[in-house]
Scaffold this motif. Structure first.
Motif, PDB file in Angstrom:
ATOM      1  N   ARG A 183       0.818  -1.320  -0.112  1.00 59.51           N
ATOM      2  CA  ARG A 183      -0.130   0.027  -0.204  1.00 59.51           C
ATOM      3  C   ARG A 183       0.816   1.301  -0.046  1.00 59.51           C
ATOM      4  O   ARG A 183       0.401   2.295  -0.294  1.00 59.51           O
ATOM      5  CB  ARG A 183      -0.990  -0.018   1.223  1.00 59.51           C
ATOM      6  CG  ARG A 183      -1.823  -1.201   1.263  1.00 59.51           C
ATOM      7  CD  ARG A 183      -2.708  -1.073   2.378  1.00 59.51           C
ATOM      8  NE  ARG A 183      -4.032  -2.064   2.435  1.00 59.51           N
ATOM      9  CZ  ARG A 183      -5.128  -2.125   1.840  1.00 59.51           C
ATOM     10  NH1 ARG A 183      -5.101  -0.857   1.089  1.00 59.51           N
ATOM     11  NH2 ARG A 183      -5.812  -3.122   1.781  1.00 59.51           N
ATOM     12  N   ARG A 237      -5.318   6.476  -2.621  1.00 54.09           N
ATOM     13  CA  ARG A 237      -5.846   5.164  -1.960  1.00 54.09           C
ATOM     14  C   ARG A 237      -7.115   4.907  -2.506  1.00 54.09           C
ATOM     15  O   ARG A 237      -7.457   3.757  -3.300  1.00 54.09           O
ATOM     16  CB  ARG A 237      -5.954   5.162  -0.626  1.00 54.09           C
ATOM     17  CG  ARG A 237      -6.412   4.102  -0.063  1.00 54.09           C
ATOM     18  CD  ARG A 237      -6.497   3.866   1.606  1.00 54.09           C
ATOM     19  NE  ARG A 237      -6.785   2.892   2.097  1.00 54.09           N
ATOM     20  CZ  ARG A 237      -6.828   2.453   3.451  1.00 54.09           C
ATOM     21  NH1 ARG A 237      -6.672   3.514   4.210  1.00 54.09           N
ATOM     22  NH2 ARG A 237      -7.170   1.432   3.795  1.00 54.09           N
ATOM     23  N   ALA A 250      -6.608   3.910  -6.145  1.00 50.16           N
ATOM     24  CA  ALA A 250      -6.248   2.705  -6.536  1.00 50.16           C
ATOM     25  C   ALA A 250      -7.124   1.427  -6.220  1.00 50.16           C
ATOM     26  O   ALA A 250      -7.147   0.354  -6.916  1.00 50.16           O
ATOM     27  CB  ALA A 250      -4.878   2.498  -5.452  1.00 50.16           C
ATOM     28  N   GLU A 251      -8.132   1.697  -5.240  1.00 49.63           N
ATOM     29  CA  GLU A 251      -8.870   0.819  -5.144  1.00 49.63           C
ATOM     30  C   GLU A 251     -10.174   0.514  -6.395  1.00 49.63           C
ATOM     31  O   GLU A 251     -10.437  -0.325  -6.614  1.00 49.63           O
ATOM     32  CB  GLU A 251      -9.841   1.269  -3.610  1.00 49.63           C
ATOM     33  CG  GLU A 251      -9.131   1.093  -2.345  1.00 49.63           C
ATOM     34  CD  GLU A 251      -9.846   1.496  -1.286  1.00 49.63           C
ATOM     35  OE1 GLU A 251      -9.362   1.110   0.007  1.00 49.63           O
ATOM     36  OE2 GLU A 251     -11.047   1.780  -1.313  1.00 49.63           O
ATOM     37  N   THR A 293      -8.229  -1.283  -9.070  1.00 46.33           N
ATOM     38  CA  THR A 293      -8.190  -2.808  -8.731  1.00 46.33           C
ATOM     39  C   THR A 293      -9.704  -3.473  -8.713  1.00 46.33           C
ATOM     40  O   THR A 293      -9.770  -4.683  -9.303  1.00 46.33           O
ATOM     41  CB  THR A 293      -7.654  -2.729  -6.944  1.00 46.33           C
ATOM     42  OG1 THR A 293      -6.439  -2.336  -7.003  1.00 46.33           O
ATOM     43  CG2 THR A 293      -7.733  -4.567  -6.892  1.00 46.33           C
ATOM     44  N   GLN A 294     -10.715  -2.757  -8.388  1.00 47.74           N
ATOM     45  CA  GLN A 294     -11.794  -3.189  -8.680  1.00 47.74           C
ATOM     46  C   GLN A 294     -12.174  -3.630  -9.937  1.00 47.74           C
ATOM     47  O   GLN A 294     -12.848  -4.749 -10.622  1.00 47.74           O
ATOM     48  CB  GLN A 294     -13.119  -2.424  -7.839  1.00 47.74           C
ATOM     49  CG  GLN A 294     -12.928  -2.434  -6.345  1.00 47.74           C
ATOM     50  CD  GLN A 294     -13.388  -3.699  -5.747  1.00 47.74           C
ATOM     51  OE1 GLN A 294     -13.897  -4.679  -6.471  1.00 47.74           O
ATOM     52  NE2 GLN A 294     -12.610  -4.117  -4.653  1.00 47.74           N
ATOM     53  N   PHE A 296     -10.141  -3.757 -12.519  1.00 49.08           N
ATOM     54  CA  PHE A 296      -9.120  -4.801 -12.977  1.00 49.08           C
ATOM     55  C   PHE A 296      -9.863  -6.088 -12.713  1.00 49.08           C
ATOM     56  O   PHE A 296      -9.689  -7.095 -13.789  1.00 49.08           O
ATOM     57  CB  PHE A 296      -7.760  -4.631 -12.507  1.00 49.08           C
ATOM     58  CG  PHE A 296      -6.742  -5.677 -12.746  1.00 49.08           C
ATOM     59  CD1 PHE A 296      -6.609  -6.728 -12.014  1.00 49.08           C
ATOM     60  CD2 PHE A 296      -6.290  -5.699 -13.961  1.00 49.08           C
ATOM     61  CE1 PHE A 296      -5.659  -7.959 -12.435  1.00 49.08           C
ATOM     62  CE2 PHE A 296      -5.451  -6.762 -14.432  1.00 49.08           C
ATOM     63  CZ  PHE A 296      -5.087  -7.912 -13.790  1.00 49.08           C
ATOM     64  N   LEU A 297     -10.014  -6.567 -11.383  1.00 49.40           N
ATOM     65  CA  LEU A 297     -10.687  -7.869 -11.074  1.00 49.40           C
ATOM     66  C   LEU A 297     -12.107  -8.056 -11.741  1.00 49.40           C
ATOM     67  O   LEU A 297     -12.097  -9.218 -12.170  1.00 49.40           O
ATOM     68  CB  LEU A 297     -10.811  -7.881  -9.536  1.00 49.40           C
ATOM     69  CG  LEU A 297      -9.609  -7.726  -8.655  1.00 49.40           C
ATOM     70  CD1 LEU A 297     -10.006  -7.878  -7.288  1.00 49.40           C
ATOM     71  CD2 LEU A 297      -8.670  -8.870  -8.887  1.00 49.40           C
TER      72      LEU A 297
END
Length: 223
Positions: free
Chosen positions: A7, A25, A28-29, A32-33, A35-36
């Motif tokens: 982090r 932050r 980034a979250e 990430t969401q 991308f997943l």
């Protein structure tokens, strides 16, 4: 410790070298969401409208599969030729070898053969009657042997009680069972006053096989 390193923000000097920009932050979250969500395959929902319009749907309940472990019922097999001979299926007992017992069978045969030959009489066409007689069933007929290569068979007369592929079995008026070979023999049969001679060589078949066979008209070969 490892989670803190993941982090942690990338230093500016290292970011310029790698060509990446450190994000906050929340950014980034969100990354990430997204991308997943794009990487992991989600289970597709069934499109009922397209399924109903392009594919037949069975509305009845699905049949349960048969349990193969259960034994399937086997059909009862008949006796083979050796077993029949051992059990003496085709043998007529001595107490049943009586001429009078088979007279009713002869009366039935006379009705059968007259119907088969279309009311046979002396005025009937001999060739037509011969074609019918070659395919006829002779159980119950009174048959006489008029010619044979074995002289001892000539003159024998009786009711035919059994027919096999190669022999006739007759019951004579003396209540004796006689076995007459078909080959090289000529038999005489009387039908409603019409006397016909039948050659045994073409009869060397079972009656069930002979009834469906097509016989060619050939000249009679004398013995």
């Amino acid at each position: 410790m490892e989670e803190a390193l993941i982090r942690a923000t990338i230093p500016r000097d290292l970011g310029k070298i790698l060509g990446v920009e450190s994000k906050t932050r929340s950014e980034a979250e969100a990354f990430t969401q997204a991308f997943l969500k794009n990487s992991i395959q989600q289970p597709t929902r069934l499109d009922l409208k397209s399924m109903l319009s392009h594919k037949a749907v069975n509305l009845s309940f699905a049949r349960t599969k048969k349990d193969k472990s259960k034994r399937s019922r086997k059909k009862a097999k008949g006796l083979n030729a050796r077993q029949k001979r051992a059990m003496k299926v085709f043998q007529i007992k001595p107490e049943h070898q009586r001429y009078e017992m088979f007279l009713p069978l002869h009366e039935l045969w006379k009705q059968y053969i007259i119907n088969l030959c279309g009311g046979a009489n002396r005025l009937s066409n001999p060739q037509f009657l011969q074609q019918k007689l070659v395919k006829a069933d002779f159980h119950g007929a009174i048959i006489s042997v008029v010619r044979s290569k074995c002289p001892s068979y000539v003159g024998m007369t009786g009711i035919l009680v059994q027919e096999f592929k190669h022999v006739f079995k007759l019951i004579t008026k003396e209540d004796k069972l006689k076995v007459i070979p078909k080959r090289n023999s000529v038999f005489e049969v009387e039908i409603n006053g019409f006397v016909s001679h039948i050659y045994g060589n073409p009869l060397e078949q079972r009656s069930s096989e002979r009834s469906v066979k097509k016989f060619k008209v050939k000249r009679t070969i004398d013995l």
